[in-house]
Design a protein around this motif. Structure first.
Motif, PDB file in Angstrom:
ATOM      1  N   HIS A  21       2.528   1.828  -3.421  1.00 38.71           N
ATOM      2  CA  HIS A  21       1.625   2.421  -4.411  1.00 38.71           C
ATOM      3  C   HIS A  21       1.485   3.924  -4.190  1.00 38.71           C
ATOM      4  CE1 HIS A  21       0.224  -0.893  -6.837  1.00 38.71           C
ATOM      5  NE2 HIS A  21      -0.031  -1.620  -5.778  1.00 38.71           N
ATOM      6  N   GLU A  22       1.525   4.351  -2.945  1.00 39.91           N
ATOM      7  CA  GLU A  22       1.447   5.781  -2.665  1.00 39.91           C
ATOM      8  C   GLU A  22       2.712   6.489  -3.155  1.00 39.91           C
ATOM      9  OE1 GLU A  22      -1.135   7.333  -1.607  1.00 39.91           O
ATOM     10  OE2 GLU A  22      -2.376   5.643  -0.974  1.00 39.91           O
ATOM     11  N   GLN A  23       3.852   5.824  -3.034  1.00 40.75           N
ATOM     12  CA  GLN A  23       5.126   6.413  -3.456  1.00 40.75           C
ATOM     13  C   GLN A  23       5.347   6.323  -4.956  1.00 40.75           C
ATOM     14  OE1 GLN A  23       8.597   5.394  -0.813  1.00 40.75           O
ATOM     15  NE2 GLN A  23       7.058   4.202   0.276  1.00 40.75           N
ATOM     16  N   SER A  36       0.830  -1.200   0.000  1.00 37.35           N
ATOM     17  CA  SER A  36       0.000   0.000   0.000  1.00 37.35           C
ATOM     18  C   SER A  36       0.867   1.254   0.000  1.00 37.35           C
ATOM     19  CB  SER A  36      -0.926   0.003   1.221  1.00 37.35           C
ATOM     20  OG  SER A  36      -1.709   1.173   1.261  1.00 37.35           O
ATOM     21  N   ALA A  37       1.898   1.255   0.819  1.00 35.20           N
ATOM     22  CA  ALA A  37       2.803   2.410   0.896  1.00 35.20           C
ATOM     23  C   ALA A  37       3.565   2.598  -0.414  1.00 35.20           C
ATOM     24  CB  ALA A  37       3.778   2.223   2.056  1.00 35.20           C
ATOM     25  N   PHE A  94      -5.826   0.200  -6.266  1.00 43.70           N
ATOM     26  CA  PHE A  94      -5.031   1.288  -6.824  1.00 43.70           C
ATOM     27  C   PHE A  94      -5.171   1.359  -8.338  1.00 43.70           C
ATOM     28  CE2 PHE A  94      -3.155   0.046  -2.800  1.00 43.70           C
ATOM     29  CZ  PHE A  94      -3.057   1.268  -2.162  1.00 43.70           C
ATOM     30  N   PRO A 143       2.883   6.242  -7.825  1.00 43.03           N
ATOM     31  CA  PRO A 143       1.505   6.292  -8.334  1.00 43.03           C
ATOM     32  C   PRO A 143       1.344   5.770  -9.759  1.00 43.03           C
ATOM     33  CG  PRO A 143       2.473   8.494  -8.240  1.00 43.03           C
ATOM     34  CD  PRO A 143       3.408   7.588  -7.514  1.00 43.03           C
ATOM     35  N   THR A 188      -8.352   6.554   1.999  1.00 43.22           N
ATOM     36  CA  THR A 188      -6.940   6.366   1.712  1.00 43.22           C
ATOM     37  C   THR A 188      -6.630   4.905   1.442  1.00 43.22           C
ATOM     38  OG1 THR A 188      -6.360   5.981   4.034  1.00 43.22           O
ATOM     39  CG2 THR A 188      -6.415   8.281   3.255  1.00 43.22           C
ATOM     40  N   GLY A 189      -5.454   4.686   0.829  1.00 47.12           N
ATOM     41  CA  GLY A 189      -5.003   3.328   0.608  1.00 47.12           C
ATOM     42  C   GLY A 189      -4.793   2.592   1.915  1.00 47.12           C
ATOM     43  N   GLU A 190      -4.423   3.336   2.943  1.00 49.08           N
ATOM     44  CA  GLU A 190      -4.222   2.734   4.258  1.00 49.08           C
ATOM     45  C   GLU A 190      -5.532   2.199   4.827  1.00 49.08           C
ATOM     46  OE1 GLU A 190      -2.350   3.979   8.632  1.00 49.08           O
ATOM     47  OE2 GLU A 190      -2.222   5.357   6.936  1.00 49.08           O
TER      48      GLU A 190
END
Length: 202
Positions: A93-95, A90-91, A163, A97, A179-181
């Motif tokens: 994918h946030e980093q 998940s983290a 995502f 995109p 959020t993704g979290e």
């Protein structure tokens, strides 16, 4: 100065390849957008394919780093391994995109780099998850009839689909506000409830 040109080319190529795909981006467009001489693409990367491979490596390198951390600091249990894996993905994918765009692009229109980069990293993920599910069953932590292959594919899909599909969901759900979290926490809860062995139900 040389280093700046390399970084600029990678950053520019990441955006263009993610938006248009490998085949639709020309060397001329890459050089013009990055404001560098097109000869530098061959000089630094050996051509457009070499630059694209560098972009893919940059997208996937965080996965390799995550798996290395899990190997160096092993989780206390298979369940903990699954939780740490999911939270890390998940983290990532946030980093990164654009990671999902590259995955989809390679699935739909694979390039020569698919074998060299994409399949290499996916194979590492598959190996880690498959081994974790095997260990979980052997320790009596997961259900004895759990299919390791299907469980691996299911978790990988669960952790990537949100995502991949988020831009579509934004049009008709409230998922854009989440959020993704938050998604990961609920997805993990649902997934683990399906595979954990409940002795009180036996």
């Amino acid at each position: 100065m040389k280093k700046d040109a390399q970084v600029k080319l990678i950053e520019t190529a990441t955006l263009l390849f993610a938006q248009k795909g490998f085949n639709a981006v020309s060397i001329r467009e890459l050089a013009r957008t990055a404001n560098v001489n097109s000869a530098l693409i061959s000089y630094y990367f050996g051509g457009k394919e070499g630059l694209y491979q560098e972009v893919l490596e940059e997208q996937f390198i965080l996965i390799a780093q995550m798996l290395r951390r899990l190997e160096e600091s092993p989780p206390s249990s298979p369940t903990e391994a699954i939780i740490r894996y999911a939270n890390n993905i998940s983290a990532i994918h946030e980093q990164r995109p654009y990671l999902t765009r590259f995955i989809l692009s390679e699935l739909m229109n694979p390039t020569p780099c698919c074998e060299a980069v994409v399949k290499k990293y996916i194979s590492c993920i598959f190996g880690f998850l498959h081994t974790t599910f095997e260990e979980g069953v052997a320790k009596g932590e997961f259900k004895p009839d759990l299919d390791h292959d299907f469980a691996t594919v299911s978790l990988a899909g669960i952790m990537n689909f949100f995502f991949i599909a988020k831009p579509i969901f934004q049009g008709f759900t409230s998922s854009s506000e989440k959020t993704g979290e938050e998604y990961t926490a609920q997805a993990l809860n649902t997934f683990l409830n399906g595979i954990l062995r409940r002795k009180d139900h036996e």
